[in-house]
Design an enzyme around this catalytic site. Structure first.
Site, PDB file in Angstrom:
ATOM      1  N   LYS A   1      -5.980  10.481  -3.222  1.00 43.47           N
ATOM      2  CA  LYS A   1      -6.413   9.294  -3.960  1.00 43.47           C
ATOM      3  C   LYS A   1      -7.152   9.737  -5.207  1.00 43.47           C
ATOM      4  O   LYS A   1      -8.241  10.277  -5.134  1.00 43.47           O
ATOM      5  CB  LYS A   1      -7.293   8.406  -3.083  1.00 43.47           C
ATOM      6  CG  LYS A   1      -7.270   6.968  -3.540  1.00 43.47           C
ATOM      7  CD  LYS A   1      -7.987   6.053  -2.586  1.00 43.47           C
ATOM      8  CE  LYS A   1      -7.515   4.614  -2.770  1.00 43.47           C
ATOM      9  NZ  LYS A   1      -8.338   3.680  -2.027  1.00 43.47           N
TER      10      LYS A   1
ATOM     11  N   THR B   1       0.846  -1.183   0.000  1.00 44.11           N
ATOM     12  CA  THR B   1       0.000   0.000   0.000  1.00 44.11           C
ATOM     13  C   THR B   1       0.884   1.237   0.000  1.00 44.11           C
ATOM     14  O   THR B   1       1.889   1.297   0.703  1.00 44.11           O
ATOM     15  CB  THR B   1      -0.957   0.035   1.209  1.00 44.11           C
ATOM     16  OG1 THR B   1      -1.622   1.298   1.196  1.00 44.11           O
ATOM     17  CG2 THR B   1      -0.256  -0.150   2.543  1.00 44.11           C
TER      18      THR B   1
ATOM     19  N   GLU C   1      -4.758  -3.241   4.141  1.00 43.92           N
ATOM     20  CA  GLU C   1      -4.458  -3.916   5.409  1.00 43.92           C
ATOM     21  C   GLU C   1      -5.593  -4.851   5.848  1.00 43.92           C
ATOM     22  O   GLU C   1      -5.442  -5.623   6.788  1.00 43.92           O
ATOM     23  CB  GLU C   1      -4.236  -2.872   6.523  1.00 43.92           C
ATOM     24  CG  GLU C   1      -2.966  -2.037   6.383  1.00 43.92           C
ATOM     25  CD  GLU C   1      -3.123  -0.808   5.490  1.00 43.92           C
ATOM     26  OE1 GLU C   1      -4.046  -0.794   4.645  1.00 43.92           O
ATOM     27  OE2 GLU C   1      -2.329   0.133   5.635  1.00 43.92           O
TER      28      GLU C   1
ATOM     29  N   TRP D   1      -3.175   5.965  -5.389  1.00 39.71           N
ATOM     30  CA  TRP D   1      -2.579   6.916  -4.469  1.00 39.71           C
ATOM     31  C   TRP D   1      -1.524   7.796  -5.134  1.00 39.71           C
ATOM     32  O   TRP D   1      -0.730   7.333  -5.948  1.00 39.71           O
ATOM     33  CB  TRP D   1      -1.898   6.198  -3.303  1.00 39.71           C
ATOM     34  CG  TRP D   1      -2.847   5.518  -2.387  1.00 39.71           C
ATOM     35  CD1 TRP D   1      -3.001   4.169  -2.242  1.00 39.71           C
ATOM     36  CD2 TRP D   1      -3.782   6.123  -1.483  1.00 39.71           C
ATOM     37  NE1 TRP D   1      -3.974   3.910  -1.304  1.00 39.71           N
ATOM     38  CE2 TRP D   1      -4.468   5.084  -0.824  1.00 39.71           C
ATOM     39  CE3 TRP D   1      -4.109   7.444  -1.173  1.00 39.71           C
ATOM     40  CZ2 TRP D   1      -5.452   5.312   0.131  1.00 39.71           C
ATOM     41  CZ3 TRP D   1      -5.092   7.679  -0.232  1.00 39.71           C
ATOM     42  CH2 TRP D   1      -5.762   6.617   0.412  1.00 39.71           C
TER      43      TRP D   1
END
Ligand code: AMP
Length: 553
Positions: free
Chosen positions: A436, A181, A326, A441
């Site tokens: 975003k 991420t 996550e 991202w």
């Protein structure tokens, strides 16, 4: 007493093959539509596992993919984890230096890459960072011209292999997947998914409290398979015995409409940008969406206007979902509770525009600035913490980041929320400093560092501004150096960003200011800038009010 086998992916594939051998897996490819059945799919998964074995992939080794959504990528989803390897999906939209960091950090043994992405991967190739990679496999039946070495095409790689594979009994804590991420500042953070995390996420998303998948469904994940396993849908669709439709590389709205129509898609999923594009296309073009029942929208907030239009004009239910890398990734879905169906339409849409109810198996709390737990009154806002079987408790080899983002087993999401009396979560702000755009991202800190390295810049900060199509776009606020010529500086800065980062990272606007506002501790106070510029249309396509949740509303 423990069960005889652990919670692993193996039985999902076994069940689909044995009980739904004729259900189809369909892919859009450059050569046209490709289709085969679960029976054929499972044979090829066996062949791929044998080929990976032959290539020296051992228990715990990482198999990287650099691919769009198609059947071959789906074959890696079961082959790599079920033989004991770890499927590591790499995001091809990342800047080269992130790809290098990720491949080096994960120490991938082998990377499977799409023909259309070979050049991008070759561009990111760095001998030191890619030192662990022994082979590249191109997802097709030929190898294009490339500077990469040790390259083989996928069909030759698996072609002569046996379709039978003796799948091992794996423990539940065997690492099975991995995804990075870039959600916060600095280097991307690796999240590992164990067999039991993927199993429990699959089981939780199958029923009505999740995505409500049935064997009669035709499921089209538009969300990329490099984004947290396409929200787990290749696994859950297999577990349901449903039909898969993969939209291939860069599908246009016309491609999506035609796949829905031709293949009878009942459920599809992706970020808001995709569905805004489809709605725009449908204004000008006819398409038969009558098979479509549900669009799962997540990754960024689903605008209420989109929920309303799909309901009123196409009789399609939007299921708004929230999650994180996550969290494997699904955390909430905004399903209406019994009785709410009869609410006036606008009230229903208001509920659906919230991020929704936690799916069963997870727990959450909302924490205020002082660490106190806040009430569920739809008013008090604080940071959302979550925990559960498919929520990770650490980042791969990043103890400092782990310490920052986790607390006593809770994941501190960085999302600022209210929860109403009925338990519906609503994201009202983001505590993490990132942008975003269209589901991807952009690191504001990396852009700031690049801008501030320029001679003509005294200070710079980058802020996400609401945007109708992309949800957010970066805008740079720059304090020019005394000697700088503002007009040429603007062009230079944008060009510089485009040469150092993916082009879509370039700020839509550069605004010159006299001073960057600071907090009491001297940090850039982006909130002030955001509030100051929220009302102005800094970038084309200002978001409608309902798409720009605000901590103050
Ligand atoms: P990622 O790890 O890339 O999946 O990004 C997770 C983050 O995306 C979350 O922490 C949120 O900030 C944002 N996000 C995901 N889904 C939604 C949603 N439905 N509404 C608003 N933000 C979302």
């Amino acid at each position: 007493m423990p069960g005889a086998t652990a919670q692993t992916l193996r039985p999902f594939l076994w069940r689909a093959r044995r009980m739904f051998p004729d259900r189809e897996v369909v892919s859009r490819t450059h050569e046209g539509i490709h289709r085969y059945t679960y029976a054929e799919y499972a044979d090829r998964v066996g062949q791929l596992a044998n080929a990976l074995d032959g290539a020296g992939v051992e228990r715990g080794d990482r198999v990287g993919t650099f691919c769009w959504n198609h059947h071959r990528h789906y074959e890696t989803y079961f082959a790599a984890p079920s033989m004991g390897g770890q499927l590591h999906t790499i995001n091809p939209l990342l800047p080269d230096h992130h790809v290098q960091y990720i491949v080096e950090n994960a120490a991938d043994r082998i990377i499977l890459v799409d023909p259309s992405l070979v050049e991008k991967l070759a561009g990111a190739y760095d001998e030191e960072a890619f030192a662990s990679v022994e082979q590249f496999v191109v997802m097709g039946s030929e190898v294009p011209d490339t500077s990469l070495e040790n390259v083989v095409d996928y069909e030759s790689f698996i072609g002569d292999e046996d379709a039978t594979y003796d799948w091992p009994d794996l423990p539940g804590d065997q690492p099975a997947g991995m995804c990075y991420t870039s959600g916060t500042t600095g280097k991307p953070k690796g999240v590992e998914y164990t067999q039991e995390m993927l199993w429990s996420h699959t089981m939780a998303t199958l029923p009505e409290a999740g995505l409500d998948l049935r064997s009669s469904d035709v499921v089209m994940p538009v969300v990329p398979m490099f984004h947290v396993n396409a929200w787990g849908m290749p696994f859950s669709t297999t577990a349901a015995g449903a039909k898969h439709v993969y939209p291939g590389p860069s599908p246009s709205p016309a491609d999506l409409a035609s796949l829905i129509e031709e293949e009878g898609v009942t459920l599809t999923a992706g970020v808001p940008t995709v569905w805004l594009g489809l709605l725009e296309y449908l204004e000008e073009n006819d398409a038969d969406l009558s098979s479509l029942e549900t669009i799962v929208i997540g990754g960024s907030a689903a605008p209420k206007s989109v929920i309303r239009r799909f309901d009123e004009e196409y009789d399609v239910d939007v299921l708004h979902a929230w999650g994180m890398t996550e969290m494997s990734p699904i955390g909430t879905v905004a399903r209406l509770k019994p009785g709410m169906e009869s609410l006036p339409a606008e009230e229903r849409y208001d509920k659906q525009a919230k991020q929704g109810l936690l799916i069963p198996g997870l727990e959450m709390r909302v924490v205020g600035d002082g660490g106190e737990e806040l009430p569920w009154d739809g008013e008090a806002f604080g940071e959302l913490h979550v925990r559960g079987p498919w929520v990770t408790t650490e980042y791969f080899e990043r103890p400092e980041a782990t310490e920052e983002d986790f607390e006593d087993g809770w994941l501190k999401t960085g999302d600022v929320v209210t929860v109403d009396e009925e338990g519906y979560v609503k994201i009202v702000d983001r505590a993490k400093d990132v942008i975003k755009s269209g589901g991807e991202w952009i690191s504001s800190v990396e852009l700031e560092n690049a801008l501030m390295a320029h001679d003509g810049v005294a200070e710079a900060t980058v802020v996400g501004v609401p945007h109708q199509r992309w949800q957010e776009r970066p805008v740079a606020f720059v304090v020019p150096a005394a000697s700088a010529d503002e007009e040429s500086l603007k062009t230079e800065l944008v060009e510089m960003v485009k040469s150092e980062f993916p082009k879509w990272w370039a700020p839509d606007e550069v605004v010159f200011i006299e001073e960057v506002p600071k907090t009491a501790t001297g940090k850039f106070d982006k909130k002030v800038l955001r509030n100051q510029y929220d009302d102005e249309s800094l970038v084309e396509g200002k978001a409608p009010e309902d798409a720009a949740p605000d901590a103050n509303d």
